[in-house]
Design an enzyme around this catalytic site. Sequence first.
Site, PDB file in Angstrom:
ATOM      1  N   GLY A 248      52.637   6.419  28.381  1.00 13.45           N
ATOM      2  CA  GLY A 248      51.466   7.541  28.026  1.00 13.45           C
ATOM      3  C   GLY A 248      51.905   9.007  28.104  1.00 13.45           C
ATOM      4  N   GLU A 290      56.762   2.019  30.278  1.00  9.19           N
ATOM      5  CA  GLU A 290      56.349   1.790  29.058  1.00  9.19           C
ATOM      6  C   GLU A 290      56.334   2.982  27.991  1.00  9.19           C
ATOM      7  OE1 GLU A 290      54.412  -2.687  29.473  1.00  9.19           O
ATOM      8  OE2 GLU A 290      53.228  -0.759  29.401  1.00  9.19           O
ATOM      9  N   PRO A 291      57.246   3.722  27.891  1.00  8.79           N
ATOM     10  CA  PRO A 291      56.991   4.879  26.835  1.00  8.79           C
ATOM     11  C   PRO A 291      57.047   4.446  25.385  1.00  8.79           C
ATOM     12  CG  PRO A 291      59.471   4.886  27.805  1.00  8.79           C
ATOM     13  CD  PRO A 291      58.520   3.911  28.606  1.00  8.79           C
ATOM     14  N   GLY A 292      56.189   5.016  24.748  1.00  6.73           N
ATOM     15  CA  GLY A 292      56.056   4.890  23.184  1.00  6.73           C
ATOM     16  C   GLY A 292      56.436   6.185  22.700  1.00  6.73           C
ATOM     17  N   TYR A 334      41.844  10.893  14.921  1.00  4.43           N
ATOM     18  CA  TYR A 334      41.730  11.518  16.006  1.00  4.43           C
ATOM     19  C   TYR A 334      41.576  12.923  16.216  1.00  4.43           C
ATOM     20  CZ  TYR A 334      44.448   7.604  17.597  1.00  4.43           C
ATOM     21  OH  TYR A 334      45.256   6.280  17.794  1.00  4.43           O
ATOM     22  N   CYS A 361      41.271   9.398  -1.610  1.00  5.41           N
ATOM     23  CA  CYS A 361      40.207   9.794  -1.905  1.00  5.41           C
ATOM     24  C   CYS A 361      39.156   9.817  -0.921  1.00  5.41           C
ATOM     25  CB  CYS A 361      39.272   8.967  -3.279  1.00  5.41           C
ATOM     26  SG  CYS A 361      40.471   8.991  -4.621  1.00  5.41           S
ATOM     27  N   GLU A 362      39.066  10.521  -0.025  1.00  6.74           N
ATOM     28  CA  GLU A 362      38.269  11.193   1.134  1.00  6.74           C
ATOM     29  C   GLU A 362      38.459  12.449   1.464  1.00  6.74           C
ATOM     30  OE1 GLU A 362      36.795   8.555   3.218  1.00  6.74           O
ATOM     31  OE2 GLU A 362      37.669   7.064   1.910  1.00  6.74           O
TER      32      GLU A 362
END
Length: 440
Positions: A248, A290-292, A334, A361-362
């Site tokens: 995190g 647990e770093p990502g 996000y 196409c958004e």
Amino acid sequence: MFLTGSMVVNQKGHLEIGGCDLVDLAKEYGTPLNIMDESMIRGRCRSYLKSMEANYPDFEVIYAGKAFLTRAMCRLLEEEGLSLDVVSGGELYTALKADYPPEKIYFHGNNKTTEEINLALSRGVGRFVADSQGELELIDSLAGEMGKRANILLRIKPGVVPDTHQYIQTGQIDSKFGLGLTDGQAMEALDKCLELDNLELKGFHCHIGSQIFQTEPFALAASIMMSFIREVALSRNIKIGELNLGGGLGIRYLKKDSPPPIDEYVKGIAHMIKKKADDYNLPLPRIMIEPGRSLVGEAGVSLYRVGIIKDVPGVRRYVSVDGGMSDNLRPALYKAKYEAALANKADQPSGEKVSVAGKACESGDMLIWDVQLPPVERGDLVVIFSTGAYTYSMASNYNRLPRPAVVFVREGNSDLVVRRESYEDLVRNDLIPKRMEKGD
Ligand SMILES: *Cc1c(COP(=O)(O)O)cnc(C)c1O
């Protein structure tokens, strides 16, 4: 300009990463292209290990594979001495296909399927991070059928909810992950785990969130977990030897962002655990983190070619690039914000405010609203910074766009680690029912 890791502006005025000119990389591999600064990833791995070593006697650093996982990434992790989190059969398979040692794998997830658990058991993954009583029963019965014992960490909700700039502590939190402390779910699951024959309870796990900019919530979670270990020691007379505190730690996406250094984060956790062990007269548990994002995020950039430029008079200039939400979903998902530059005009001053649009196409497929760039022309190369985490791993084939290639760069060399998808790849699994086949 937003320069990190090995980035420099070279004599041609081009942005260079790992000694590789991005204009050359675009020519060689095409665009959109994900470029990862390998030395920076390795540097981050070493920073975590070094800080841990300096501050705590018994630890493990585990990479959260969901941030970015490929077979080359598994090799890098193994070389650097990191363990690995997986959350699905597919991530597990990727690691196994890279000959990553299964005993160093932690298997996460709130809904592991029978097939996934069987694969993990048969290959001997190190730990299952169990998320519910139902899962404990399932793992127990499948392990029993195989004549194996499964090593378990119980995922606990410590009730710490961080935001980027604040955090709160709540009694009961509404989350699909983990077992509550205040509602007795954690203790009930613990008793279940002790009762089941084919499970071996090794310890506890918690994960309070992602992109966190303060060290206090991590230390608070650590202290809550130590209280629980104490409660278990007193009421159940068992010693909990492992405490996994999740990942995190935040990274720098924008110039103004200033996440805490790895060392500060590690110290905060290590000191709290040592203090609580001392207060409660408990042995020091083995701690895992647990770093990502903080291992790979800032090491990656996305490189795009500018196509159509459209002026909406008096409103804005839309600069469209050849990728978008299909290779980076974070802005659409996000409202994530990024910095950008022109890789081929990195020495030119920013002259205009534009918005970088994806090609899907958004209307929501906008990579960046309002960014200052040098005057943009068709054919220029837009580079978006800090895209190493949760971009390629979230990529899709929306609009039947092939997923980009990924290269590792280091000391002037580039290595392709994921091939660009071809149109043929896109139709590979399509089938036409016999009754729809065209006659001659
Ligand atoms: C996502 C996740 C991580 C990694 O989080 P980062 O914010 O990328 O460091 C670690 N552990 C668990 C259980 C996760 O779900």
